[in-house]
Every structure is written in C-alpha cells, then in structure tokens.
Design a protein around this motif. Structure first.
Motif, mmCIF file in Angstrom:
data_model
loop_
_atom_site.group_PDB
_atom_site.id
_atom_site.type_symbol
_atom_site.label_atom_id
_atom_site.label_comp_id
_atom_site.label_asym_id
_atom_site.label_seq_id
_atom_site.Cartn_x
_atom_site.Cartn_y
_atom_site.Cartn_z
ATOM 1 N N ALA A 1 12.703 43.191 -45.605
ATOM 2 C CA ALA A 1 11.297 43.214 -45.187
ATOM 3 C C ALA A 1 10.787 44.638 -45.017
ATOM 4 C CB ALA A 1 11.121 42.420 -43.895
ATOM 5 N N VAL A 2 11.587 45.506 -44.416
ATOM 6 C CA VAL A 2 11.164 46.898 -44.231
ATOM 7 C C VAL A 2 11.017 47.587 -45.584
ATOM 8 C CG1 VAL A 2 11.929 49.156 -43.361
ATOM 9 C CG2 VAL A 2 12.055 47.133 -41.893
ATOM 10 N N HIS A 3 11.986 47.392 -46.463
ATOM 11 C CA HIS A 3 11.875 47.998 -47.794
ATOM 12 C C HIS A 3 10.645 47.472 -48.520
ATOM 13 C CE1 HIS A 3 12.500 48.350 -52.142
ATOM 14 N NE2 HIS A 3 13.072 49.511 -51.837
ATOM 15 N N ALA A 4 10.449 46.164 -48.488
ATOM 16 C CA ALA A 4 9.330 45.562 -49.209
ATOM 17 C C ALA A 4 7.992 46.010 -48.640
ATOM 18 C CB ALA A 4 9.439 44.041 -49.166
ATOM 19 N N ALA A 5 7.914 46.254 -47.348
ATOM 20 C CA ALA A 5 6.654 46.693 -46.742
ATOM 21 C C ALA A 5 6.335 48.148 -47.076
ATOM 22 C CB ALA A 5 6.713 46.507 -45.224
ATOM 23 N N PHE A 6 7.344 48.985 -47.172
ATOM 24 C CA PHE A 6 7.111 50.410 -47.409
ATOM 25 C C PHE A 6 7.145 50.795 -48.882
ATOM 26 C CE2 PHE A 6 8.074 50.455 -42.935
ATOM 27 C CZ PHE A 6 7.184 51.394 -42.446
ATOM 28 N N ARG A 7 7.661 49.945 -49.755
ATOM 29 C CA ARG A 7 7.711 50.231 -51.201
ATOM 30 C C ARG A 7 6.336 49.969 -51.801
ATOM 31 N NH1 ARG A 7 7.293 51.060 -55.948
ATOM 32 N NH2 ARG A 7 8.907 51.006 -57.533
#
Length: 181
Positions: free
Chosen positions: A154-160
C-alpha cells in the motif's frame, strides 16, 4: 479388422505426466510474464497530492504491478516462516496443492464421478489452508507477515507515480474513475 495408419487416441501414462508438467510450465511462464520490470517499479516516487490521489494511485499501481506485489508479499511470508520449519513445510505443501488443484488445472475437477466447480475448490482449499496453518502454531507470525506485506504494498502503491506507466487503453479505462471521451 485392422487399424493400420490410424492415430492412437490414448496416450501412455508417462506422457500424461510430461504433458501436465509442460502445461504447468507454460502457465507459470504466462503468469510471470505479467510481472513488470523491477527497475520500473523502483522509480518515480513522490507524495500524493491528497487522499483521493493516493487511493487512485493505489488502484492503478495494484492493477499494473499485481504480479510484482504478489511476489513481494509471498517473499515476506516466506522469510517470516524461516524460523518455523514445520510451518514452512506445510506452506510449501499447501502451495503445491493450490497449484495442482486450482491454478494449473485446465479441466474441471472430478472426484468420485462428481464435477466440482471452481468456487467449491476455492472454498475447500481456503478452509484446509487455514486449518492446517492453525495447527502449525505460526498463525500470529503469518498474519503479521501478511499485514506487513499489505502495508509495504500500500505504501509503495501510494507513493509510486502513475503518470509514466504504459497502460493499454482497456486497462486505463478500467483503472480510472472518470469516463473516457
């Protein structure tokens, strides 16, 4: 009556195993072919402009990097089970059962001359998986690893960022909330 020149319809028992392995190899390659390059996944980060932007990025990135995220979560789960060898063996056995009975199966499952649909197989395998993992004593470890994997994804997907992804028209239409004109 002779049947010279006819093609036999039944194959040898050894040929069936080779066909299954070949089919499994083909399906695994097709599944892994949807994996995106890791370099593409590791570039273009910035803060989302707001909550709605973050949610939209998560939806698009989850769809675009789906196989990569599955690999990340399964790796985290595998690493968490290294200190629980019994759970690790059960995990590998269950993975083989899932591959054989659900993911790599081309024909419907027939048990005792009864056709078993995919939904029943999915429910049955899910129940068996939960019960067997409960017996291994590593449930807390597994749940924490899955939650940690979900947070990482979720963190990767939100910041990518998503503006540099090469989306095809059909996937782009499914992933955006606004109608296309």
């Amino acid at each position: 009556m002779t049947n010279y020149g006819t093609i036999p319809t039944s194959s040898s028992p050894g040929g069936t195993n080779i066909e299954f392995i070949s089919r499994a190899k083909t399906q695994i390659k097709a599944g892994l072919a949807t994996r995106r390059p890791w370099k593409e996944m590791a570039r273009s980060f910035n803060f989302p402009s707001g909550l709605l932007n973050a949610i939209e990025r998560i939806k698009i990135n989850l769809s675009y990097f789906r196989m990569n995220y599955v690999i990340v979560v399964l790796t985290i789960l595998l690493l968490s089970l290294l200190y629980h060898p019994i759970s690790l063996m059960v995990f590998f056995a269950l993975m083989a059962v899932w591959l054989f009975l659900y993911f790599l199966r081309d024909e419907p499952l027939v048990i005792f001359h009864r056709l078993i649909d995919d939904r029943t197989v999915l429910i049955g395998l899910s129940i068996i998986t939960v019960v067997l993992l409960l017996f291994t004593g590593a449930v807390g470890n597994i749940i924490s690893a899955l939650l940690f994997g979900a947070v990482v994804v979720a963190v990767h997907a939100a910041f990518r960022r998503t503006d540099d992804l090469c989306l095809d028209e059909e996937a782009a239409g499914l992933m955006t909330s606004s109608p296309s004109s």
